[in-house]
Design a protein around this motif. Structure first.
Motif, PDB file in Angstrom:
ATOM      1  N   LYS A   4       0.833  -1.200   0.000  1.00  0.00           N
ATOM      2  CA  LYS A   4       0.000   0.000   0.000  1.00  0.00           C
ATOM      3  C   LYS A   4       0.870   1.254   0.000  1.00  0.00           C
ATOM      4  O   LYS A   4       0.592   2.220  -0.723  1.00  0.00           O
ATOM      5  CB  LYS A   4      -0.936  -0.017   1.210  1.00  0.00           C
ATOM      6  N   ALA A   5       1.926   1.264   0.801  1.00  0.00           N
ATOM      7  CA  ALA A   5       2.841   2.411   0.841  1.00  0.00           C
ATOM      8  C   ALA A   5       3.504   2.625  -0.517  1.00  0.00           C
ATOM      9  O   ALA A   5       3.605   3.755  -0.998  1.00  0.00           O
ATOM     10  CB  ALA A   5       3.894   2.206   1.916  1.00  0.00           C
ATOM     11  N   LEU A   6       3.923   1.543  -1.147  1.00  0.00           N
ATOM     12  CA  LEU A   6       4.553   1.649  -2.470  1.00  0.00           C
ATOM     13  C   LEU A   6       3.565   2.123  -3.531  1.00  0.00           C
ATOM     14  O   LEU A   6       3.915   2.906  -4.415  1.00  0.00           O
ATOM     15  CB  LEU A   6       5.157   0.308  -2.877  1.00  0.00           C
ATOM     16  N   TYR A  11       1.665   6.530  -7.121  1.00  0.00           N
ATOM     17  CA  TYR A  11       0.685   7.539  -7.539  1.00  0.00           C
ATOM     18  C   TYR A  11       1.278   8.941  -7.433  1.00  0.00           C
ATOM     19  O   TYR A  11       1.061   9.787  -8.298  1.00  0.00           O
ATOM     20  CB  TYR A  11      -0.590   7.449  -6.707  1.00  0.00           C
ATOM     21  N   SER A  12       2.032   9.175  -6.367  1.00  0.00           N
ATOM     22  CA  SER A  12       2.663  10.482  -6.186  1.00  0.00           C
ATOM     23  C   SER A  12       3.661  10.769  -7.299  1.00  0.00           C
ATOM     24  O   SER A  12       3.718  11.872  -7.830  1.00  0.00           O
ATOM     25  CB  SER A  12       3.369  10.560  -4.841  1.00  0.00           C
ATOM     26  N   LEU A  13       4.445   9.762  -7.642  1.00  0.00           N
ATOM     27  CA  LEU A  13       5.435   9.944  -8.701  1.00  0.00           C
ATOM     28  C   LEU A  13       4.781  10.192 -10.052  1.00  0.00           C
ATOM     29  O   LEU A  13       5.270  10.991 -10.851  1.00  0.00           O
ATOM     30  CB  LEU A  13       6.366   8.731  -8.764  1.00  0.00           C
ATOM     31  N   LYS A  14       3.658   9.548 -10.315  1.00  0.00           N
ATOM     32  CA  LYS A  14       2.917   9.816 -11.545  1.00  0.00           C
ATOM     33  C   LYS A  14       2.418  11.253 -11.556  1.00  0.00           C
ATOM     34  O   LYS A  14       2.477  11.943 -12.575  1.00  0.00           O
ATOM     35  CB  LYS A  14       1.749   8.857 -11.719  1.00  0.00           C
ATOM     36  N   SER A  15       1.952  11.735 -10.400  1.00  0.00           N
ATOM     37  CA  SER A  15       1.506  13.124 -10.309  1.00  0.00           C
ATOM     38  C   SER A  15       2.656  14.089 -10.566  1.00  0.00           C
ATOM     39  O   SER A  15       2.473  15.109 -11.231  1.00  0.00           O
ATOM     40  CB  SER A  15       0.882  13.409  -8.938  1.00  0.00           C
ATOM     41  N   LYS A 108      -4.541  20.173  -9.113  1.00  0.00           N
ATOM     42  CA  LYS A 108      -5.078  18.923  -8.578  1.00  0.00           C
ATOM     43  C   LYS A 108      -3.978  17.855  -8.515  1.00  0.00           C
ATOM     44  O   LYS A 108      -3.899  17.088  -7.558  1.00  0.00           O
ATOM     45  CB  LYS A 108      -6.260  18.442  -9.432  1.00  0.00           C
ATOM     46  N   HIS A 109      -3.128  17.804  -9.533  1.00  0.00           N
ATOM     47  CA  HIS A 109      -2.007  16.854  -9.516  1.00  0.00           C
ATOM     48  C   HIS A 109      -1.073  17.144  -8.342  1.00  0.00           C
ATOM     49  O   HIS A 109      -0.571  16.228  -7.696  1.00  0.00           O
ATOM     50  CB  HIS A 109      -1.209  16.903 -10.820  1.00  0.00           C
ATOM     51  N   ILE A 110      -0.842  18.417  -8.072  1.00  0.00           N
ATOM     52  CA  ILE A 110       0.019  18.791  -6.944  1.00  0.00           C
ATOM     53  C   ILE A 110      -0.612  18.319  -5.635  1.00  0.00           C
ATOM     54  O   ILE A 110       0.058  17.734  -4.783  1.00  0.00           O
ATOM     55  CB  ILE A 110       0.271  20.314  -6.922  1.00  0.00           C
ATOM     56  N   VAL A 114       0.947  15.428  -2.969  1.00  0.00           N
ATOM     57  CA  VAL A 114       1.154  15.600  -1.525  1.00  0.00           C
ATOM     58  C   VAL A 114       0.386  14.537  -0.748  1.00  0.00           C
ATOM     59  O   VAL A 114       0.925  13.903   0.164  1.00  0.00           O
ATOM     60  CB  VAL A 114       0.750  17.023  -1.078  1.00  0.00           C
ATOM     61  N   LYS A 115      -0.869  14.319  -1.118  1.00  0.00           N
ATOM     62  CA  LYS A 115      -1.675  13.305  -0.430  1.00  0.00           C
ATOM     63  C   LYS A 115      -1.031  11.929  -0.550  1.00  0.00           C
ATOM     64  O   LYS A 115      -0.969  11.178   0.425  1.00  0.00           O
ATOM     65  CB  LYS A 115      -3.094  13.260  -0.997  1.00  0.00           C
ATOM     66  N   GLY A 116      -0.568  11.591  -1.735  1.00  0.00           N
ATOM     67  CA  GLY A 116       0.072  10.297  -1.936  1.00  0.00           C
ATOM     68  C   GLY A 116       1.324  10.136  -1.099  1.00  0.00           C
ATOM     69  O   GLY A 116       1.556   9.075  -0.505  1.00  0.00           O
ATOM     70  N   LEU A 117       2.139  11.199  -1.044  1.00  0.00           N
ATOM     71  CA  LEU A 117       3.350  11.141  -0.222  1.00  0.00           C
ATOM     72  C   LEU A 117       3.009  10.950   1.250  1.00  0.00           C
ATOM     73  O   LEU A 117       3.640  10.163   1.950  1.00  0.00           O
ATOM     74  CB  LEU A 117       4.174  12.421  -0.402  1.00  0.00           C
ATOM     75  N   VAL A 118       1.992  11.661   1.709  1.00  0.00           N
ATOM     76  CA  VAL A 118       1.601  11.563   3.120  1.00  0.00           C
ATOM     77  C   VAL A 118       1.036  10.179   3.425  1.00  0.00           C
ATOM     78  O   VAL A 118       1.395   9.563   4.433  1.00  0.00           O
ATOM     79  CB  VAL A 118       0.586  12.674   3.481  1.00  0.00           C
TER      80      VAL A 118
END
Length: 129
Positions: A4-6, A11-15, A108-110, A114-118
């Motif tokens: 799940k963390a990965l 998702y964050s990296l895609k953003s 929205k991508h930004i 952030v949400k994905g990283l958190v």
């Protein structure tokens, strides 16, 4: 839940890739206001990205859920405020509809980054407890 963390990190990296593409489009824009607006939005979130990084690096965080929620709420608030500014500029005929949509998508991508990283940090650190 390492998977799940990965997944959240992916998702964050895609953003980040999408954000970079939007910024590349604006860099080639002859309209200075578009460059300035897009850079302003990115800079708004630098603090939140740094805070997410600190969550990952500082495994001794006692109340990670509260700190994570604060970062996510802040990112959402930045997005909402940015969209309001964009609509104001559009009403003043300083942005066209294509620029508006592209800037909203970038914002929205930004926020998603952030949400994905958190979420990734939260999931990773939950494994450390």
């Amino acid at each position: 839940s390492r998977l799940k963390a990965l997944r959240e990190l992916q998702y964050s990296l895609k953003s980040v890739k999408d954000i970079r593409e939007n910024l590349r489009q604006f860099e080639s824009s002859s309209v200075k206001k578009i460059k300035r607006i897009s850079q302003k939005r990115v800079h708004l979130e630098i603090t939140n990205i740094a805070l997410a990084r600190e969550l990952i690096l500082n495994n001794a965080v006692d109340d990670i859920d509260e700190e994570a929620d604060d970062i996510i709420i802040s990112a959402a608030r930045h997005h909402d405020e940015f969209v309001e500014q964009l609509y104001s500029l559009t009403q003043k005929d300083q942005l066209n509809s294509k620029e508006l949509v592209t800037l909203i998508n970038m914002s929205k991508h930004i926020e998603q980054c952030v949400k994905g990283l958190v979420h990734s940090a939260r999931n990773y650190l939950s494994l450390q407890k």
